[in-house]
Design a protein around this motif. Structure first.
Motif, PDB file in Angstrom:
ATOM      1  N   ILE A  53      28.471 -10.128   4.990  1.00  0.00           N
ATOM      2  CA  ILE A  53      27.402 -11.141   5.075  1.00  0.00           C
ATOM      3  C   ILE A  53      26.324 -10.677   6.041  1.00  0.00           C
ATOM      4  O   ILE A  53      25.124 -10.746   5.754  1.00  0.00           O
ATOM      5  CB  ILE A  53      27.988 -12.497   5.520  1.00  0.00           C
ATOM      6  CG1 ILE A  53      28.852 -13.091   4.407  1.00  0.00           C
ATOM      7  CG2 ILE A  53      26.875 -13.468   5.905  1.00  0.00           C
ATOM      8  CD1 ILE A  53      29.642 -14.315   4.824  1.00  0.00           C
ATOM      9  N   ARG A 108      24.280  -7.890   4.487  1.00  0.00           N
ATOM     10  CA  ARG A 108      23.345  -8.382   3.472  1.00  0.00           C
ATOM     11  C   ARG A 108      22.157  -9.073   4.128  1.00  0.00           C
ATOM     12  O   ARG A 108      21.016  -8.936   3.699  1.00  0.00           O
ATOM     13  CB  ARG A 108      24.067  -9.334   2.510  1.00  0.00           C
ATOM     14  CG  ARG A 108      25.034  -8.636   1.563  1.00  0.00           C
ATOM     15  CD  ARG A 108      25.455  -9.560   0.424  1.00  0.00           C
ATOM     16  NE  ARG A 108      26.328 -10.631   0.852  1.00  0.00           N
ATOM     17  CZ  ARG A 108      27.662 -10.546   0.869  1.00  0.00           C
ATOM     18  NH1 ARG A 108      28.253  -9.439   0.497  1.00  0.00           N
ATOM     19  NH2 ARG A 108      28.410 -11.564   1.267  1.00  0.00           N
ATOM     20  N   TYR A 109      22.438  -9.823   5.197  1.00  0.00           N
ATOM     21  CA  TYR A 109      21.340 -10.482   5.906  1.00  0.00           C
ATOM     22  C   TYR A 109      20.375  -9.453   6.492  1.00  0.00           C
ATOM     23  O   TYR A 109      19.147  -9.564   6.337  1.00  0.00           O
ATOM     24  CB  TYR A 109      21.875 -11.372   7.029  1.00  0.00           C
ATOM     25  CG  TYR A 109      20.781 -11.741   8.014  1.00  0.00           C
ATOM     26  CD1 TYR A 109      19.708 -12.522   7.595  1.00  0.00           C
ATOM     27  CD2 TYR A 109      20.778 -11.246   9.315  1.00  0.00           C
ATOM     28  CE1 TYR A 109      18.670 -12.822   8.462  1.00  0.00           C
ATOM     29  CE2 TYR A 109      19.745 -11.536  10.178  1.00  0.00           C
ATOM     30  CZ  TYR A 109      18.695 -12.326   9.745  1.00  0.00           C
ATOM     31  OH  TYR A 109      17.659 -12.600  10.584  1.00  0.00           O
ATOM     32  N   ALA A 143      18.169  -7.807   3.892  1.00  0.00           N
ATOM     33  CA  ALA A 143      17.133  -8.715   3.409  1.00  0.00           C
ATOM     34  C   ALA A 143      16.042  -8.924   4.468  1.00  0.00           C
ATOM     35  O   ALA A 143      14.849  -8.950   4.154  1.00  0.00           O
ATOM     36  CB  ALA A 143      17.768 -10.055   3.042  1.00  0.00           C
ATOM     37  N   ARG A 144      16.474  -9.036   5.716  1.00  0.00           N
ATOM     38  CA  ARG A 144      15.513  -9.243   6.813  1.00  0.00           C
ATOM     39  C   ARG A 144      14.503  -8.101   6.855  1.00  0.00           C
ATOM     40  O   ARG A 144      13.303  -8.319   7.009  1.00  0.00           O
ATOM     41  CB  ARG A 144      16.272  -9.323   8.128  1.00  0.00           C
ATOM     42  CG  ARG A 144      15.404  -9.526   9.354  1.00  0.00           C
ATOM     43  CD  ARG A 144      16.215  -9.401  10.616  1.00  0.00           C
ATOM     44  NE  ARG A 144      16.783  -8.068  10.739  1.00  0.00           N
ATOM     45  CZ  ARG A 144      17.747  -7.725  11.599  1.00  0.00           C
ATOM     46  NH1 ARG A 144      18.256  -8.617  12.401  1.00  0.00           N
ATOM     47  NH2 ARG A 144      18.206  -6.489  11.631  1.00  0.00           N
ATOM     48  N   GLN A 182      13.473  -6.349   4.493  1.00  0.00           N
ATOM     49  CA  GLN A 182      12.558  -6.409   3.352  1.00  0.00           C
ATOM     50  C   GLN A 182      11.468  -7.450   3.534  1.00  0.00           C
ATOM     51  O   GLN A 182      10.342  -7.275   3.093  1.00  0.00           O
ATOM     52  CB  GLN A 182      13.328  -6.773   2.088  1.00  0.00           C
ATOM     53  CG  GLN A 182      14.055  -5.628   1.418  1.00  0.00           C
ATOM     54  CD  GLN A 182      14.451  -6.046   0.021  1.00  0.00           C
ATOM     55  OE1 GLN A 182      15.100  -7.080  -0.153  1.00  0.00           O
ATOM     56  NE2 GLN A 182      14.050  -5.275  -0.955  1.00  0.00           N
ATOM     57  N   VAL A 183      11.815  -8.556   4.154  1.00  0.00           N
ATOM     58  CA  VAL A 183      10.909  -9.719   4.152  1.00  0.00           C
ATOM     59  C   VAL A 183      10.048  -9.804   5.408  1.00  0.00           C
ATOM     60  O   VAL A 183       8.850 -10.107   5.337  1.00  0.00           O
ATOM     61  CB  VAL A 183      11.713 -11.029   3.997  1.00  0.00           C
ATOM     62  CG1 VAL A 183      10.799 -12.243   4.103  1.00  0.00           C
ATOM     63  CG2 VAL A 183      12.458 -11.039   2.675  1.00  0.00           C
ATOM     64  N   LEU A 184      10.640  -9.544   6.568  1.00  0.00           N
ATOM     65  CA  LEU A 184       9.888  -9.776   7.809  1.00  0.00           C
ATOM     66  C   LEU A 184       8.650  -8.897   7.876  1.00  0.00           C
ATOM     67  O   LEU A 184       8.694  -7.728   7.517  1.00  0.00           O
ATOM     68  CB  LEU A 184      10.765  -9.478   9.024  1.00  0.00           C
ATOM     69  CG  LEU A 184      11.636 -10.608   9.565  1.00  0.00           C
ATOM     70  CD1 LEU A 184      12.253 -10.189  10.884  1.00  0.00           C
ATOM     71  CD2 LEU A 184      10.857 -11.894   9.753  1.00  0.00           C
ATOM     72  N   PRO A 185       7.548  -9.446   8.341  1.00  0.00           N
ATOM     73  CA  PRO A 185       6.338  -8.634   8.498  1.00  0.00           C
ATOM     74  C   PRO A 185       6.541  -7.545   9.549  1.00  0.00           C
ATOM     75  O   PRO A 185       7.353  -7.696  10.462  1.00  0.00           O
ATOM     76  CB  PRO A 185       5.279  -9.654   8.947  1.00  0.00           C
ATOM     77  CG  PRO A 185       6.049 -10.815   9.457  1.00  0.00           C
ATOM     78  CD  PRO A 185       7.348 -10.838   8.719  1.00  0.00           C
TER      79      PRO A 185
END
Lengths: 98, 320
Positions: A42, A45-46, A49-50, A52-55
Motif C-alpha cells: 500500500i 503504491r501511494y 502515485a504521489r 506522478q501527481v504532485l507538482p
C-alpha cells in the motif's frame, strides 16, 4: 460505468491490485499480526502515485511568495509595510480550487 | 506565471494578496463593496462580467494598475506600471488608521482552530495527459469528524471501515474533475459504491501508524440531486470518476492530532461539466489522480473548500 481502462493499464499494472481484505460495516475483529507485506505494498503504491501527481518544486515556486489570503488582510498589510498591494483574484481562491 | 523567477523577484516590492473573486464582485459586505469600488476602475471596467485578474493598489483602494493575463511578461508589465504609479501616491493613500477594519463574513470563520485540514492536488494522468494544468483544494474536518478515520480502539492489526461522513465528503466534493476548471460535485447517491478502509500497522506509545486503501466511485447521469444553490446547472452533464485509494497515516491518540494523513486516489474520469474546461472531444475515459496530505500550519491553509456551501455540516455557518 462502462469506461475503457486502456489509458490506465500501464499505471494499474505498476500499482498492482488492491489486495487487502475486509468488507463493509464497521470495525473488524483484531487480527493477531499485521500483514507487513500488504502494508508495504500500500505504501509503495501511494508513493508511486504521489510522484506522478504532485507538482514539481519548480511548479510550486509561487507558494514561496508570502501571500496574504484575503483582500482586507492585504490592505492592512500594505498600510503597515508601506508597500503597494499586489492583488490576484480568481473564480475560486487561488490558494484553493480555481 | 507566479513561479517565474523574474516575477517572484518583482513581487518583493509589494505586499501580495490572493482572494476569491466571486464573493468580492457580488457581495454586499464592506470588504466586497471596497473591492468593487476599486475593481470597477480596472481592466474590465464597471460592466457586469468577471473581475478576475491582477490589481496593484494603495491601502486606501486607489487603483494603480490592472490586467488579467497568464503570461509572466504581461504580469511583469502590470507590476512595473503599478510600482511607478505608487511613487506618485500620497501618505494618505498609503496609510490606514490603526483601528481600520473591514467588517467581513467569510466561510473560513466557521473553521475551528483545531480542525483537520487536508490539501489536495489533482492532475491528468495517462499517455496523452498534459501536465501544464493542475488544481488544488482544501478538505475540512472537525476533530470529531476526523475520528472516523480510525477505530475507537486502534490496536495493532485492527481493520476499520472509514466513516460514511468522511468517505462521502471526499467522494462527493473532492474526487471531482476540476483539473482544468471548476466543476460540479456528486450527490451522496452518486458515490454509493465508495469504501475506504484503514488498518493499524503499528502502535508505539500514543502514536498509531496505519494504512489507507479503498475504492471510490462517483457516477451520475447529470440529474441534479443537491437542491437549489449556486452550483445547480441548467443542463444535465453525465460524468463519472472511479479511483483506487492507497495511503498512510500516523495519529497521536493523546493529543488527537494527525501527524501524517496522506493518500492517493488514482483512476479514470468520464464526461464533462459546463465550467471544467473539458471540450466535447475530451470526455474520456482518461486517467486522473489526486494526492491528499495534511495542509501546512499557516493562515493560507484555512481557505475554504470549493464546495463548502454544500458540505452539509452543521458547524459551517453560511456567511451570506
Amino acid at each position: 460505468m462502462h469506461a475503457s481502462r486502456t489509458c490506465l493499464l500501464p499505471l494499474l499494472t505498476l500499482l498492482g491490485a488492491v489486495a487487502l481484505g475486509g468488507g463493509c460495516g464497521g470495525d473488524h475483529a483484531p487480527t493477531p499480526a499485521v500483514d507487513a507485506e500488504a502494508s508495504a505494498a500500500i505504501k509503495a503504491r501511494y508513493e508511486a502515485a504521489r510522484d506522478q501527481v504532485l507538482p514539481s518544486e519548480a511548479e510550486r515556486r509561487w507558494e514561496e511568495i508570502d501571500w496574504q489570503p484575503t483582500y482586507a488582510g492585504g490592505l492592512r498589510a500594505s498600510s503597515d509595510q508601506q508597500k503597494p498591494l499586489l492583488l490576484w483574484v480568481m473564480n475560486g481562491h487561488p490558494l484553493g480550487c480555481t | 506565471m507566479w513561479s517565474d523567477e523574474k516575477v517572484i523577484e518583482a513581487t518583493k516590492d509589494f505586499v501580495c494578496a490572493l482572494d476569491e473573486v466571486w464573493r468580492l464582485q457580488r457581495g454586499k459586505d464592506a470588504e466586497s463593496l471596497h473591492f468593487q469600488a476599486m475593481a470597477d476602475k480596472g481592466h474590465y471596467g464597471g460592466g457586469g462580467g468577471t473581475r478576475q485578474g491582477i490589481y496593484v493598489l494603495t491601502a486606501d483602494g486607489t487603483l494603480l494598475a490592472a490586467s488579467n493575463h497568464l503570461s509572466a511578461a504581461k504580469a511583469l508589465e502590470t507590476l512595473t506600471t503599478g510600482l511607478e504609479a505608487w511613487k506618485k501616491t500620497t501618505p494618505t493613500q498609503r496609510t490606514l488608521p490603526s483601528d481600520w477594519t473591514l467588517p467581513r463574513k467569510r466561510w473560513e470563520d466557521s473553521l475551528p482552530p483545531d480542525a483537520v485540514i487536508l490539501i489536495s492536488y489533482n492532475a491528468d494522468l495517462g499517455a496523452g495527459a498534459q501536465r501544464e494544468r493542475l488544481n488544488r483544494d482544501h478538505v475540512w474536518f472537525t476533530v470529531e469528524e476526523a475520528r472516523g478515520w480510525l477505530p475507537a480502539e486502534p490496536t495493532e492489526g485492527r481493520k476499520h471501515v472509514v466513516s460514511k461522513l468522511i468517505t462521502e465528503r471526499i467522494a462527493q466534493f473532492h474526487l471531482v474533475d476540476n483539473v482544468r476548471g471548476q466543476t460540479l460535485p456528486f450527490a451522496a447517491q452518486d458515490v454509493a459504491g465508495t469504501v475506504l478502509r484503514t488498518t493499524v500497522t503499528a502502535r508505539e506509545g500514543n502514536v498509531v501508524s496505519f494504512t489507507i486503501e479503498g475504492e471510490t466511485q462517483g457516477e451520475t447521469d447529470g440529474s441534479w440531486l443537491l437542491g437549489e444553490n449556486d452550483w445547480k446547472p441548467k443542463t444535465k452533464y453525465p460524468r463519472g470518476v472511479t479511483t483506487t485509494v492507497n495511503g498512510v497515516g500516523r495519529h497521536d491518540t493523546a493529543t488527537g492530532r494527525f501527524l501524517q494523513l496522506e493518500f492517493a486516489a488514482i483512476g479514470e474520469r468520464t464526461g464533462r461539466t459546463n465550467l471544467n474546461g473539458r471540450k466535447e472531444g475530451d470526455v474520456g475515459p482518461e486517467g486522473i489522480g489526486w494526492i491528499f496530505e495534511l495542509a501546512p500550519d499557516r493562515a493560507s491553509s484555512r481557505i475554504a473548500p470549493a464546495f463548502v456551501d454544500i458540505y452539509g455540516a452543521d458547524w459551517i455557518v453560511d456567511p451570506r
